[in-house]
Design an enzyme around this catalytic site. Structure first.
Site, PDB file in Angstrom:
ATOM      1  N   ASP A  58      41.594 103.211  39.495  1.00 19.29           N
ATOM      2  CA  ASP A  58      42.417 102.581  38.458  1.00 19.29           C
ATOM      3  C   ASP A  58      41.978 103.152  37.112  1.00 19.29           C
ATOM      4  O   ASP A  58      40.917 102.796  36.591  1.00 19.29           O
ATOM      5  CB  ASP A  58      42.229 101.058  38.494  1.00 19.29           C
ATOM      6  CG  ASP A  58      43.047 100.358  37.414  1.00 19.29           C
ATOM      7  OD1 ASP A  58      43.576 101.041  36.503  1.00 19.29           O
ATOM      8  OD2 ASP A  58      43.146  99.110  37.467  1.00 19.29           O
TER       9      ASP A  58
ATOM     10  N   ASP B  87      45.076  94.334  33.404  1.00 18.98           N
ATOM     11  CA  ASP B  87      43.918  95.163  33.044  1.00 18.98           C
ATOM     12  C   ASP B  87      42.566  94.541  33.407  1.00 18.98           C
ATOM     13  O   ASP B  87      41.668  94.406  32.574  1.00 18.98           O
ATOM     14  CB  ASP B  87      43.947  95.489  31.540  1.00 18.98           C
ATOM     15  CG  ASP B  87      45.113  96.381  31.179  1.00 18.98           C
ATOM     16  OD1 ASP B  87      46.166  96.271  31.833  1.00 18.98           O
ATOM     17  OD2 ASP B  87      44.985  97.200  30.263  1.00 18.98           O
TER      18      ASP B  87
ATOM     19  N   HIS C 255      39.095  87.972  26.526  1.00 21.34           N
ATOM     20  CA  HIS C 255      40.517  88.077  26.907  1.00 21.34           C
ATOM     21  C   HIS C 255      40.938  87.042  27.949  1.00 21.34           C
ATOM     22  O   HIS C 255      42.132  86.868  28.193  1.00 21.34           O
ATOM     23  CB  HIS C 255      40.820  89.470  27.464  1.00 21.34           C
ATOM     24  CG  HIS C 255      40.626  90.569  26.469  1.00 21.34           C
ATOM     25  ND1 HIS C 255      41.288  90.602  25.265  1.00 21.34           N
ATOM     26  CD2 HIS C 255      39.837  91.681  26.489  1.00 21.34           C
ATOM     27  CE1 HIS C 255      40.907  91.684  24.583  1.00 21.34           C
ATOM     28  NE2 HIS C 255      40.020  92.350  25.303  1.00 21.34           N
TER      29      HIS C 255
ATOM     30  N   ASP D  59      34.806  92.924  18.275  1.00 19.20           N
ATOM     31  CA  ASP D  59      35.302  93.822  19.322  1.00 19.20           C
ATOM     32  C   ASP D  59      36.602  94.454  18.809  1.00 19.20           C
ATOM     33  O   ASP D  59      37.302  93.876  17.991  1.00 19.20           O
ATOM     34  CB  ASP D  59      35.568  92.992  20.581  1.00 19.20           C
ATOM     35  CG  ASP D  59      35.960  93.821  21.788  1.00 19.20           C
ATOM     36  OD1 ASP D  59      35.098  94.036  22.656  1.00 19.20           O
ATOM     37  OD2 ASP D  59      37.137  94.253  21.871  1.00 19.20           O
TER      38      ASP D  59
ATOM     39  N   HIS E 185      39.326  94.919  20.392  1.00 13.95           N
ATOM     40  CA  HIS E 185      40.526  94.297  20.956  1.00 13.95           C
ATOM     41  C   HIS E 185      40.676  92.867  20.440  1.00 13.95           C
ATOM     42  O   HIS E 185      39.685  92.219  20.107  1.00 13.95           O
ATOM     43  CB  HIS E 185      40.444  94.260  22.483  1.00 13.95           C
ATOM     44  CG  HIS E 185      40.332  95.600  23.127  1.00 13.95           C
ATOM     45  ND1 HIS E 185      39.118  96.142  23.504  1.00 13.95           N
ATOM     46  CD2 HIS E 185      41.275  96.523  23.446  1.00 13.95           C
ATOM     47  CE1 HIS E 185      39.321  97.337  24.047  1.00 13.95           C
ATOM     48  NE2 HIS E 185      40.622  97.606  24.018  1.00 13.95           N
TER      49      HIS E 185
ATOM     50  N   ASP F 102      33.202  98.359  21.164  1.00 10.13           N
ATOM     51  CA  ASP F 102      34.252  99.372  21.284  1.00 10.13           C
ATOM     52  C   ASP F 102      34.909  99.624  19.930  1.00 10.13           C
ATOM     53  O   ASP F 102      35.774 100.477  19.790  1.00 10.13           O
ATOM     54  CB  ASP F 102      35.288  98.966  22.350  1.00 10.13           C
ATOM     55  CG  ASP F 102      35.642  97.489  22.295  1.00 10.13           C
ATOM     56  OD1 ASP F 102      35.343  96.830  21.268  1.00 10.13           O
ATOM     57  OD2 ASP F 102      36.218  96.984  23.282  1.00 10.13           O
TER      58      ASP F 102
ATOM     59  N   TYR G 248      32.501 101.025  25.429  1.00 11.81           N
ATOM     60  CA  TYR G 248      32.687 101.882  26.602  1.00 11.81           C
ATOM     61  C   TYR G 248      32.143 103.285  26.448  1.00 11.81           C
ATOM     62  O   TYR G 248      32.158 104.061  27.392  1.00 11.81           O
ATOM     63  CB  TYR G 248      34.180 101.883  27.006  1.00 11.81           C
ATOM     64  CG  TYR G 248      34.647 100.460  27.157  1.00 11.81           C
ATOM     65  CD1 TYR G 248      34.272  99.716  28.268  1.00 11.81           C
ATOM     66  CD2 TYR G 248      35.356  99.810  26.130  1.00 11.81           C
ATOM     67  CE1 TYR G 248      34.612  98.373  28.387  1.00 11.81           C
ATOM     68  CE2 TYR G 248      35.702  98.467  26.242  1.00 11.81           C
ATOM     69  CZ  TYR G 248      35.332  97.757  27.367  1.00 11.81           C
ATOM     70  OH  TYR G 248      35.648  96.430  27.474  1.00 11.81           O
TER      71      TYR G 248
HETATM   72  N1  Q9C Z   1      44.278 101.799  26.536  1.00 13.12           N
HETATM   73  C1  Q9C Z   1      37.240  94.353  26.431  1.00 13.12           C
HETATM   74  O1  Q9C Z   1      36.917  95.199  25.604  1.00 13.12           O
HETATM   75  N2  Q9C Z   1      42.924  98.205  28.723  1.00 13.12           N
HETATM   76  N3  Q9C Z   1      38.346  94.473  27.157  1.00 13.12           N
HETATM   77  C2  Q9C Z   1      43.659  98.643  27.618  1.00 13.12           C
HETATM   78  C3  Q9C Z   1      44.915 100.547  26.700  1.00 13.12           C
HETATM   79  C4  Q9C Z   1      42.269  96.950  28.653  1.00 13.12           C
HETATM   80  C5  Q9C Z   1      39.183  95.610  26.998  1.00 13.12           C
HETATM   81  C6  Q9C Z   1      44.476  99.849  27.950  1.00 13.12           C
HETATM   82  C7  Q9C Z   1      41.076  96.935  27.781  1.00 13.12           C
HETATM   83  C8  Q9C Z   1      40.330  95.640  27.917  1.00 13.12           C
HETATM   84  C9  Q9C Z   1      36.382  93.168  26.644  1.00 13.12           C
HETATM   85 ZN    ZN Z   2      37.225  95.320  23.567  1.00 10.88          ZN
END
Ligand code: Q9C
Ligand code: ZN
Length: 674
Positions: free
Chosen positions: A20, A92, A135, A172, A174, A265, A305
């Site tokens: 994935d 996700d 999330h 973060d 996101h 991130d 990441y």
């Molecule tokens: N490129 C946290 O950082 N995927 N979750 C996004 C777009 C999900 C991130 C795809 C990313 C989740 C905790």
């Molecule tokens: Zn994040």
């Protein structure tokens, strides 16, 4: 009172079991590299290691539905095919036979950290956990998250400890929509998040991640979103949002507890965020939050990441929690236009809820909402194929240098009959002053200096700042006969060395000789009740409060809106804090000021206090030694006249000092490209 660190290798024992591309970045190594970096740098050893525990079902149900918990509970017994199938109903995220166990440990870690802080076993701490949390929602896993660790901790803090106001800072990259949904209508939890948004083109692509989602019903005003509409945001963009939105509101809110959704991130090199802020920015973000809530701060890992960037950022955060001097942030650029647009929008959306933002300008016209409308029209179109560019993981940046920690934290220069504050070292110079320096001192200050005692004090001050420059001493305080003369003496000496810059912060009424403010080797920020507007120049910045420095709201307004941005942009090698006699600044504000000024010059602050004011000595020393300032009372609105005059001053100064900008205006000319 120490710093807790929570980590358990068990939380590395789950991973993605199928192909994935979206989930492949969430790997067990995220935790191991972060922990190993803490061990290797000796930071882990300096922390108090707190064991993990599982969150109980009752605790998980503080945020999640019974139905959802029952469903997740079954995952340890599922076949690979069942797990894949189960995963598909969420966005996700992936499941693994051991993830339920880890998710209970992750939430339990946040709770155990919280218990340690609330019971006073430690001052603050960080939990390194997987899976992340912000999330996940009442009824759903999402974005690698299973249980909402920080949201559960906030509900638990309210229930178990009766905590009245909680600030959640989500740095973060996101949007933690799960946290937003959980507390949307709850005025006791203030949620702040900045996040990559790109006019809703970036995951999780939610309309409600925009700046105009301010909270609902009683919770209106208690949800702050700062959407980033471009990638490549830098240290300046992050600091600008802290100074001009988060900190003023946070101090007005006056939390009893600060929780950080600590995702990294948002740092350079991250494949998800594609931002350009360097790992040392997290030292500053952490420090700026450490004087809220009497220092009660719990950071819980979320994303991050790029393993290199992640590990460095975690180290910067933990080292700051431990109280080490901060790294200097050099070469800050102007915030980019897109960042200022976001800042302006968020400020304008919140001005009606927070008196600290009451004077904020309206959102810039049309542009931003137009972009959103256009996006809605084009919803079915395939996104444009972006031109080939180098992937952010290949981005290179220097490793943050090892942070220096002088063996002596605080030294004092005091008259012989004054007792040295506890923990401070009375400074009695063993070395003789360079004869050249000595004669210069005599030449310049002889007529001002009435006796040899004062002269000895000045020589000590000079050797003290020399030791600071050599990183043998971190900071200092001095009780002197005449603060102005002492200030002149220190400035003259310090500014003579090449590359030195002194940020002089004068608090209270008095005259500052204009000859010190011409050449840029000093930047004087003078907070008083006297209108010195006429004397202002690039390097002499008079900030006037009609009611004087005893006006707490006005003072705090100046600290975040002017002093911090100016200090960051100037990047001094030494901070000189001068307390003028009868300044009227109250204890709590004085402590906050000292704490916040330690953001600069690697903590090299020298505080000058006039002899008659020796009552402030202990307080000053305690703060220089790194004890958190007590929380200020909830703030009132600053006086309108003051704020208006200050905004006029901001307008004049922002051509020279880019971090003062809070609005996009044709003449402001920030860097166009991020
Ligand atoms: N490129 C946290 O950082 N995927 N979750 C996004 C777009 C999900 C991130 C795809 C990313 C989740 C905790
Ligand atoms: Zn994040």
């Amino acid at each position: 009172m120490g710093t807790a660190l929570i980590y358990d290798v068990e939380m590395t024992r789950y991973k993605l079991l199928w192909v994935d591309p979206v989930c492949k970045i969430e790997v067990p190594e995220r935790l191991t590299v972060s922990h190993e970096a803490l061990v290797r740098s000796g930071l882990a050893d300096r922390c108090i290691s707190v064991p993990v525990r599982e969150a109980t079902e009752v605790e998980i149900l503080l945020v999640h539905s019974e139905e959802y918990l029952e469903a997740v509970k079954k995952t340890p017994y599922m076949t690979l095919e069942d797990l894949k199938e189960f995963t598909l109903q969420y966005g996700d995220v992936y499941f693994h036979p051991n993830i339920y166990h880890c998710a209970k440990l992750a939430a339990g870690s946040a709770l155990h950290l919280l218990d340690s802080v609330m019971t006073g076993k430690v001052r603050n701490g960080m939990a390194l956990v997987r899976p992340p949390g912000h999330h996940s929602m009442h009824n759903a896993a999402n974005g690698f998250c299973v249980f909402n660790n920080v949201a559960i901790a906030a509900r638990y803090a309210k229930q178990k400890y009766g905590v009245k106001r909680i600030l959640i800072v989500d740095w973060d990259v996101h949007h933690g929509q799960g946290v937003q949904y959980c507390f949307e209508d709850d005025p006791s939890v203030l949620y702040f998040s900045w996040h990559r948004y790109e006019h809703q083109k970036f995951w999780p692509n939610l309309r409600e991640s925009d700046y105009d989602s301010v909270g609902k019903d009683n919770g209106a005003g208690f949800n702050i979103n700062v959407p980033w509409n471009k990638v490549g945001m830098t240290n300046s963009d992050y600091l600008s949002v802290f100074c001009h939105i988060l900190l003023p509101v946070a101090y007005e809110f006056c939390p009893d507890l600060v929780l950080v959704c600590a995702g990294f991130d948002s740092a350079i090199g991250d494949p998800e965020g594609k931002m350009c802020a360097t790992p040392d920015i997290f030292a500053h973000l952490t420090h700026l939050l450490m004087n809220l809530a009497g220092g009660k701060l719990c950071a819980v890992l979320e994303g991050g990441y790029n393993l290199t960037s992640l590990a460095q950022s975690v180290c910067q955060t933990v080292q700051t929690l431990l109280g080490d001097p901060l790294p200097r942030l050099s070469n800050l650029s102007a915030p980019c236009i897109s960042a200022i647009e976001s800042l302006q929008c968020a400020r304008s959306a919140h001005r009606r809820y927070w008196s600290s933002l009451n004077h904020a300008a309206d959102a810039p016209t049309s542009e931003i909402s137009t972009k959103r409308a256009k996006l809605a029209e084009k919803e079915d179109e395939r996104p444009e194929i972006e031109e080939e560019e180098k992937s952010p993981e290949e981005e290179v940046w220097p490793e943050p240098p090892k942070r220096i920690s002088p063996t002596i934290r605080s030294a004092s220069v005091l008259p012989d009959d004054v007792v040295c504050p506890e923990g401070c070292q009375r400074y009695s110079s063993s070395e003789d002053l360079n004869p050249l320096v000595l004669s210069k001192l005599k030449e310049n200050f002889l007529e001002d200096v009435d006796d040899s005692d004062a002269f000895t004090a000045f020589s000590k001050l000079i050797t003290l700042i020399e030791k600071m420059a050599k990183d043998e001493i971190c900071n200092g305080l001095a009780l002197v006969r005449n603060v102005t003369t002492a200030m002149m003496c220190v400035i003259q000496h310090s500014a003579a060395a090449p590359g030195n810059r002194v940020l002089v912060v004068c608090v209270g009424n008095g005259t500052i000789p204009s000859r010190i403010t011409k050449d840029g080797k000093t930047l004087v920020v003078h907070i008083s009740s006297e209108d010195r507007w006429e004397e202002r120049s690039k390097y002499y910045i008079p900030l006037c409060l009609k009611k004087g420095c005893g006006d707490t709201s006005g003072f705090v307004h100046i600290v975040f809106g002017f002093l911090l941005p100016l200090g960051y942009e100037y990047d001094p090698s030494l901070v000189l804090l001068v307390r003028m006699p009868d300044s009227g600044v109250c204890d709590g504000v004085w402590q906050q000021l000292i704490g916040l000024l330690q953001s600069f010059a690697q903590g090299h602050t020298l505080v000058l206090i006039q002899e008659e004011e020796k009552a402030f000595l202990d307080l000053t020393a305690s703060t220089l030694l790194g004890n958190p300032a007590p929380p200020l009372e909830q703030l009132q609105a600053p006086f309108t006249d003051d704020v208006e005059a200050l905004e006029r001053l901001r307008h004049r100064l922002q051509a020279d000092w880019k971090l003062l900008q809070t609005t996009v205006s044709p003449e402001s000319g920030g860097a166009d490209e991020c």
